[in-house]
Design a protein around this motif. Structure first.
Motif, PDB file in Angstrom:
ATOM      1  N   SER A  44       0.782  -1.106   0.068  1.00 56.01           N
ATOM      2  CA  SER A  44      -0.020  -0.049  -0.114  1.00 56.01           C
ATOM      3  C   SER A  44       1.043   1.289  -0.097  1.00 56.01           C
ATOM      4  O   SER A  44       0.403   1.992  -0.533  1.00 56.01           O
ATOM      5  CB  SER A  44      -0.902  -0.033   1.158  1.00 56.01           C
ATOM      6  N   SER A 294      -8.904  -2.910   5.900  1.00 60.28           N
ATOM      7  CA  SER A 294      -9.071  -1.740   4.894  1.00 60.28           C
ATOM      8  C   SER A 294      -8.662  -0.507   5.737  1.00 60.28           C
ATOM      9  O   SER A 294      -8.074   0.435   4.866  1.00 60.28           O
ATOM     10  CB  SER A 294     -10.679  -1.461   4.785  1.00 60.28           C
ATOM     11  N   PHE A 298      -5.405   1.396   3.541  1.00 55.41           N
ATOM     12  CA  PHE A 298      -6.263   2.671   2.877  1.00 55.41           C
ATOM     13  C   PHE A 298      -5.992   3.725   3.908  1.00 55.41           C
ATOM     14  O   PHE A 298      -6.743   4.699   3.616  1.00 55.41           O
ATOM     15  CB  PHE A 298      -7.527   2.375   2.457  1.00 55.41           C
ATOM     16  N   ASN A 301      -5.030   6.925   1.842  1.00 51.89           N
ATOM     17  CA  ASN A 301      -6.365   7.675   1.199  1.00 51.89           C
ATOM     18  C   ASN A 301      -7.291   8.230   2.290  1.00 51.89           C
ATOM     19  O   ASN A 301      -7.548   9.547   2.125  1.00 51.89           O
ATOM     20  CB  ASN A 301      -7.286   6.445   0.342  1.00 51.89           C
ATOM     21  N   TYR A 447     -14.696   6.152  -2.563  1.00 50.84           N
ATOM     22  CA  TYR A 447     -13.982   6.832  -1.540  1.00 50.84           C
ATOM     23  C   TYR A 447     -15.018   7.679  -0.545  1.00 50.84           C
ATOM     24  O   TYR A 447     -14.829   8.801   0.000  1.00 50.84           O
ATOM     25  CB  TYR A 447     -12.951   7.681  -1.672  1.00 50.84           C
TER      26      TYR A 447
END
Length: 508
Positions: A44, A294, A298, A301, A447
């Protein structure tokens, strides 16, 4: 197998004092988890570099999903196959295979080349990362089963948790190595950025490779040798050398163990005795991994949305600077939130109990994620990014001082020896399906982070409910938990004195 007294060799393991071999086993098994976590989470961190090198910007959504999720897809068959092999062929026999495959796949991921760049190199990378996932999946049931069968009953939970805690160090190392490599390439030419992501991915093979020799020298667990292979003499010999005591083999007792209770995985007897337990371990692990993976994969993000990280820039130096900032934040969250959670579990799991810690963890994760989700617009509006990071870190603390660790421990304790590795593999495989759902679900929700956080809160509540199906295993022998053999009927203190001195025979 009610009515059958516990074997001397298993009783000796249950009451043994904490010795050097316990810590050696933790390191040997834990290095696999270090590599597991490093490889699963480092990808990631390098996704931005891959996008810059081969797509001159961000990775397309489908490519991003493939790169980040393919290793998780590999863990599912890995856990099922190697978990089953661990019960059929022996824990030790297949233990080295998973580590060797892990080392080779890690190195091959960094050496992914193709005559044509771009999509072809990504395809080669995904191929090797799938096999890396298979090896990582196989390491889960084998490491947990081996550690549970080596440990004494008083500190078994702490030992298994200590093995799993190496995941935290691997996660931390992913951030540190990513930061160092990015800083080293910051002032190099843009063409050399291709080396940066390769170095980061290949580094994970080193710790695992260093422990391969020691993993192959570990003796088979006494519980497999005695209860499954029915070789009491070898089990006693192996554990006598390990514990530095003289253990008399139980040849006659082994032969008298009735075989009618050796029910299979798909039998009504298993369904009656352990069906709800397997349902509890699989569902809890599934919903935990939806949340844990998750939020971890992420993190960049989510932190970009709240202003903790800068937006991705097509400029080479800006990409590397973002990578440095991103890995620094990742390292901070791991160091201050994730790692202490593992340590708290090691310290308290044999005092508080597995089930209570899992219930506390799911509850507190729900509380802190509500604090992130309900006022999410306020976090964005007032740019209170540091408060958001603190709440995020506390969520990871209670994930690790909670279900992320206990979902790994419990399946290694509550199932019979002949099905222990298989059931752990099934539980973990369903968990990794949850991780896949979380990763791909996040990528394809445009998102909408607030909505996604509420979905994860629902997962936590489901986990809390299904935890109530699980028995408490604190302080009990594995055979007593599963009903295979009655626990040895004598005071542990008197036996421990005899076990602590070499040459003496374990008293009957």
């Amino acid at each position: 197998m009610a009515g059958n007294q516990q074997l001397r060799v298993l009783h000796a393991l249950d009451i043994a004092r904490t010795q050097l071999y316990h810590f050696i086993a933790i390191v040997i098994a834990g290095m696999g988890f270090f590599t597991d976590a490093y490889n699963l989470f480092s990808v990631s961190l390098v996704a931005d570099l891959l996008g810059h090198v081969y797509y001159h910007g961000e990775l397309p959504r489908n490519i991003h999903a493939a790169v980040t999720g393919i290793a998780l897809c590999g863990t599912v068959p890995g856990q099922l196959v190697f978990g089953w092999l661990g019960d059929k062929m022996g824990r030790k026999r297949v233990y080295g295979i998973t580590l060797l495959l892990m080392v080779v796949s890690s190195l091959a991921s960094g050496l992914s080349f193709s005559k044509r760049e771009g999509m072809n190199i990504i395809a080669v990378l995904c191929f090797f990362r799938f096999w890396l996932g298979v090896s990582i999946g196989g390491d889960y049931p084998l490491s947990a089963t081996i550690m549970s069968e080596y440990a004494n009953k008083r500190t078994r939970g702490a030992f298994i948790a200590a093995v799993f805690a190496m995941q935290g160090f691997g996660n931390l190392a992913a951030g540190i190595i990513g930061m160092i490599v990015s800083a080293a390439f910051k002032h190099s030419s843009a063409s050399k950025i291709d080396y940066a992501w390769r170095i980061i991915l290949m580094f994970g093979a080193i710790p695992a490779a260093l422990t391969y020799h020691w993993r192959m020298k570990m003796p088979e667990t006494a519980r497999y040798t005695a209860l499954i292979s029915k070789n009491a003499k070898k089990a006693a010999k192996d554990m006598s050398a390990l514990l530095n005591v003289n253990i008399t083999p139980d040849d006659e007792v082994i032969n008298e163990l009735p075989r009618q209770d050796e029910y299979g995985l798909f039998s009504f007897e298993f369904l009656h005795r352990h069906g709800l337990h397997l349902l509890g371990t699989t569902v809890c692990w599934f919903v935990l991994d939806v949340t844990f993976y998750s939020l971890n994969i992420f993190m960049k993000n989510i932190f970009t949305e709240v202003g903790l990280l800068p937006r991705l820039d097509s400029e080479y130096h800006h990409t590397l600077q973002r990578m440095i900032t991103m890995t620094a934040v990742h390292t901070f969250i791991s160091l201050c939130g994730a790692l202490p959670g593992y340590f708290f579990t090691v310290a308290f799991v044999d005092r508080i109990g597995r089930v209570k810690i899992q219930l506390i963890g799911f509850t507190m994760m729900t509380v802190f994620m509500l604090c992130l989700a309900i006022p999410y617009d306020q976090w964005l509006r007032h740019k209170n990014k540091y408060g958001f990071a603190v709440m995020y870190g506390l969520t990871f603390f209670f994930a690790n001082f909670g279900p992320n660790t206990t979902t790994f421990i419990i399946p290694a304790e509550i199932f019979p020896a002949r099905l222990r590795s298989t059931c752990h593999g099934i539980s973990g495989a369903v968990g990794k399906i949850g991780a896949i759902v979380g990763v791909f679900g996040f990528l394809y929700t445009e998102y909408h982070i607030r909505i996604f956080l509420f979905v994860l809160i629902g997962c936590n509540l489901v986990g809390f409910i299904f935890t109530l199906l699980l028995p408490e295993s604190k302080g009990k022998s594995l055979e007593d938990l599963t009903g295979e053999i009655e626990e040895f009927q004598e005071e542990d203190e008197g036996s421990e004195v005899a076990l602590s001195r070499p040459i003496h025979t374990v008293p009957l």
